[in-house]
Design a protein around this motif. Structure first.
Motif, mmCIF file in Angstrom:
data_model
loop_
_atom_site.group_PDB
_atom_site.id
_atom_site.type_symbol
_atom_site.label_atom_id
_atom_site.label_comp_id
_atom_site.label_asym_id
_atom_site.label_seq_id
_atom_site.Cartn_x
_atom_site.Cartn_y
_atom_site.Cartn_z
ATOM 1 N N TYR A 1 0.958 -1.271 -0.034
ATOM 2 C CA TYR A 1 -0.021 -0.055 -0.095
ATOM 3 C C TYR A 1 1.006 0.723 -0.241
ATOM 4 C CZ TYR A 1 -3.682 -3.520 0.842
ATOM 5 O OH TYR A 1 -3.935 -4.435 1.571
ATOM 6 N N TRP B 1 0.544 11.100 0.233
ATOM 7 C CA TRP B 1 1.339 10.152 -0.169
ATOM 8 C C TRP B 1 0.722 9.890 -1.764
ATOM 9 C CZ3 TRP B 1 -3.099 7.078 -2.402
ATOM 10 C CH2 TRP B 1 -3.970 6.952 -1.688
ATOM 11 N N PRO C 1 -0.480 8.362 -5.370
ATOM 12 C CA PRO C 1 -1.530 7.577 -5.709
ATOM 13 C C PRO C 1 -0.843 6.784 -6.718
ATOM 14 C CG PRO C 1 -2.582 9.017 -6.001
ATOM 15 C CD PRO C 1 -1.105 9.353 -5.613
ATOM 16 N N ASP D 1 -0.170 4.468 1.101
ATOM 17 C CA ASP D 1 -0.229 5.356 2.088
ATOM 18 C C ASP D 1 -0.359 4.532 2.997
ATOM 19 O OD1 ASP D 1 -2.308 2.930 1.547
ATOM 20 O OD2 ASP D 1 -4.775 4.316 2.387
ATOM 21 N N ARG E 1 -4.898 2.648 -4.051
ATOM 22 C CA ARG E 1 -3.564 3.178 -3.041
ATOM 23 C C ARG E 1 -2.712 1.621 -3.026
ATOM 24 N NH1 ARG E 1 -6.556 0.461 0.806
ATOM 25 N NH2 ARG E 1 -5.051 1.024 2.739
#
Length: 726
Positions: free
Chosen positions: A412, A422, A424, A414, A430
């Motif tokens: 992930y 963060w 994408p 994030d 994510r």
């Protein structure tokens, strides 16, 4: 004669192409000129390599170490040697010249490296002892595509970056050189001049197979371990229908062995496999043994993805340790850390003066939790580096598998990041698609190149198909740690028994998803550090209840579907939480309560291995059936484990201190009686010895728990019992 600008650039180690001017080169008049940079010598004679005769003495054109001269009567390149004199006129060596040798790496290898398709980059990059034109030495190669200059430095050239600037191979951003007379054991690093003119801290070799013991951090020329296959039978022992019970070990703190601060591999080979086998475990898992600068990271901040740590001696000792484990019937699992690396100056960070191994954007490339850097999983060469490391350990040391650390943090973008901090993925999501592709690639490669080995994911989320094959969209791991089960059940066990009725679902919820993945039930090092206390310290009540609770919990764990993992020291109820710089308190085994827990774990492993119903369908729903799931008021749980071939084991737990005599338990058909084969309350384990002894418990035609048949038994207090059909 070479122009002054070239000479000054060579002596400042800033020449863009030293191979174009050093060594033998024809001039326009047809004469061959020989040029050498060697700052520490006073004079150099040129010898014919075949006859040993002196051809010429080189002119010491610059006192900083530049020599050159035309070679009389030579129009073609030839094999030569350099005879070196110190300032007193004494000869101190006759050597071959590194600049007498041509390009080292074939074009096909370089193109494969650049495309990320090289199956074994560690056979190309790094330091490799070879013989060139009859001269022994070492071929060095390193990836640093934006560097302005890279030199290999070491003991063999007084760590002087002017001596061995490397050849740049533009196809792949690889720098290479063959240095004659370097031998295994020599220390080295790379001196890198960045494209903006900065001289970086000396860099250790990312592909080094050995290194100095911290706090020193030079790489060490080491032999390439031979390819080794898993011994016969190991592949079957790693299968999902096999009993797998893992003893997790931090090697430096397991037991005081030898005379130094760290045990050697041979010390460990003599003591650890014997103990683990005696305890009935099937596998030993080592916290990371790759080279790392800080003991307190326990190896999880590694900088040597190909180097076994110098803490334990030479790398060949690891091979002997693995052999010793295999000789005892044990598998060996290594913790492997591709998720992050520390930012130490000698390591991968800003390796060529740019974000090379790491993501450049700190929103992608910095782990806030650990203050480490995240590999650029989208870069072919970085993925190749990591995939090669996974294959290296399985192929060259014949380990049974890798437990991959911090997989959740890889999946992930994030992970542990607040909103807006963060980046994408290309679809706006994510998920880290590049990391997912890397993990799938690792598992595909190992499946093809290291058959029989396994991979285990430390993954704490509900990410789907972690242990599903890659060809159906899974990540391709063989097993996944069940972190949810661990968190829920330990939270339940911390409750005072009088309150457990309100938390009964924490012990049952794991069965809702128990067969979505191939799970390992982990009680790992993470559960006994950083203020969490040891396993026995988590248990409520007085001393008797604490030990009884722990024994009952272990019985519950070994009877529950899923492979098992227990961190060292918890098998004898280590009283304090684990610390990496202290050895386990083995003296506690003088206390019968601690010795009793150890005896229980040994017997749990024995029963788990010898009763197929407890392991054969560990990962299949057909291997489990509830008997008593909803008895929250009495904190009783009971279920049946099956092997799919007619054998069954009943597991019954009482998580209150109240013994339940005359307890009627529904049982499956097919047996005339059931017998107790393990009772965690046995006096042998330090319990109160309440139970059913060796008596056969006859099956009666009386309904209970929704079944037509039942038995009457005693459920001991704070205990788990196993029953088998008579």
């Amino acid at each position: 004669m070479l122009g002054d600008s070239h000479v000054q650039a060579l002596l400042a180690a800033r020449h863009p192409d030293p191979f174009s001017v050093l060594g033998l080169h024809p001039e326009e008049d047809g004469q061959m000129w020989l040029r050498v940079v060697w700052p520490s010598v006073a004079a150099i004679d040129v010898l014919d390599a075949k006859t040993g005769k002196k051809l010429v003495g080189l002119n010491h054109r610059d006192p900083d170490g530049f020599f050159e001269a035309p070679i009389p009567r030579r129009k073609q390149r030839f094999a030569y040697r350099l005879k070196l004199y110190d300032p007193q006129g004494l000869v101190f060596g006759e050597v071959a010249d590194a600049y007498a040798f041509g390009p080292q790496l074939p074009e096909a290898e370089l193109l494969a490296l650049k495309a990320g398709r090289h199956p074994r980059p560690y056979t190309v990059l790094g330091a490799h002892a070879v013989v060139q034109q009859g001269v022994p030495g070492v071929r060095f190669a390193v990836w640093a595509p934006t560097a302005k200059r890279v030199s290999v430095v070491g003991d063999f050239n007084q760590w002087d970056g002017r001596r061995h600037p490397m050849r740049y191979r533009h196809e792949a951003g690889v720098w290479e050189i063959f240095v004659p007379h370097v031998i295994e054991g020599d220390l080295y690093k790379f001196e890198v001049l960045s494209r903006d003119g900065r001289l970086l801290p000396l860099k250790a070799d990312p592909y080094a197979r050995a290194a100095q013991l911290r706090p020193d951090n030079a790489s060490k020329v080491a032999p390439m371990p031979p390819v080794r296959k898993l011994p016969q039978g190991r592949a079957d022992a790693n299968r999902r229908d096999a009993p797998i019970s893992i003893y997790e070990v931090h090697a430096p703190s397991w037991r005081r062995l030898g005379s130094g601060p760290f045990p050697s591999w041979d010390d460990l080979a003599e003591a650890l496999p014997a103990y683990v086998a005696d305890m009935g475990f099937t596998h030993v898992e080592l916290l990371p043994i790759t080279e790392h600068p800080y003991d307190g990271s326990w190896g999880y901040q590694t900088l040597g993805q190909y180097a076994a740590s110098a803490r334990f001696g030479s790398p060949d000792g690891l091979a002997r340790f693995v052999d010793a484990c295999h000789a005892r019937g044990l598998g060996v699992l290594l913790d492997w850390v591709p998720a992050h690396f520390p930012s130490d100056g000698h390591g991968l960070a800003q390796f060529d003066g740019t974000a090379l191994y790491e993501y450049g954007d700190p929103r992608e490339g910095v782990h806030r939790d650990w203050n480490t850097l995240i590999p650029n999983f989208g870069r072919y060469e970085v993925r190749e580096f990591l995939v090669g490391s996974a294959l290296f350990w399985t192929e060259r040391y014949a380990v049974d598998g890798l437990r991959v650390d911090a997989v959740a943090s890889m999946l992930y973008r994030d992970y542990s990041r607040p909103s807006g901090e963060w980046v994408p993925n290309v679809h706006g999501g994510r998920e880290n698609l590049e990391a997912i592709a890397l993990l799938q690639q690792v598992n595909r490669v190992l499946g093809t190149e290291a058959p029989g080995s396994v991979t285990i994911a430390e993954e704490s989320t509900a990410f789907p198909k972690v242990s599903a094959p890659t060809d159906v969209g899974g990540l391709g791991f063989h097993y996944k740690w069940n972190m949810g089960w661990m968190n829920d059940t330990l939270a339940y066990m911390r409750e005072d028994p009088v309150h457990r009725r309100w938390h009964h679902d924490k012990m049952t919820f794991g069965l809702v998803y128990a067969f979505n993945e191939n799970f390992v039930l982990p009680i790992s090092h993470d559960e006994v550090v950083h203020g969490k206390g040891s396993m026995i310290a988590k248990m409520p009540g007085d001393d008797w209840q604490r030990f009884a609770n722990l024994r009952a919990y272990y019985g519950f764990m070994w009877g529950h579907p899923g492979k098992k993992l227990l961190f060292m020291g918890q098998e004898f109820a280590q009283p304090d939480e684990w610390h990496h710089d202290a050895h386990l308190p083995w003296r506690r085994l003088d206390d019968p309560r601690h010795a009793g827990v150890q005896a229980l774990v040994r017997d749990l492993n024995r029963v788990y291995r010898t009763q197929p119903a407890l392991h054969r369908l560990d990962c299949e729903a057909e291997g489990f059936e509830w008997i008593a799931r909803d008895e929250a008021d009495t904190s009783v749980l009971a279920w049946v484990r099956r092997d799919g071939q007619g054998h069954a084991v009943i597991v019954a737990c009482n998580f209150t201190p109240v013994p339940r005599e005359g307890y009627r338990l529904g049982v499956p058909p097919g047996a005339s009686a059931w017998r107790e084969v393990l009772n965690t309350d046995s006096s042998h384990y330090g319990g109160s010895n309440v139970g059913n002894r060796d008596a056969a418990l006859p099956v009666e035609n009386l309904p209970a728990h929704g079944r037509d048949l039942s038995i009457v038994m005693t459920l001991p207090p704070l205990a788990t019992v196993y029953l088998v059909a008579v």
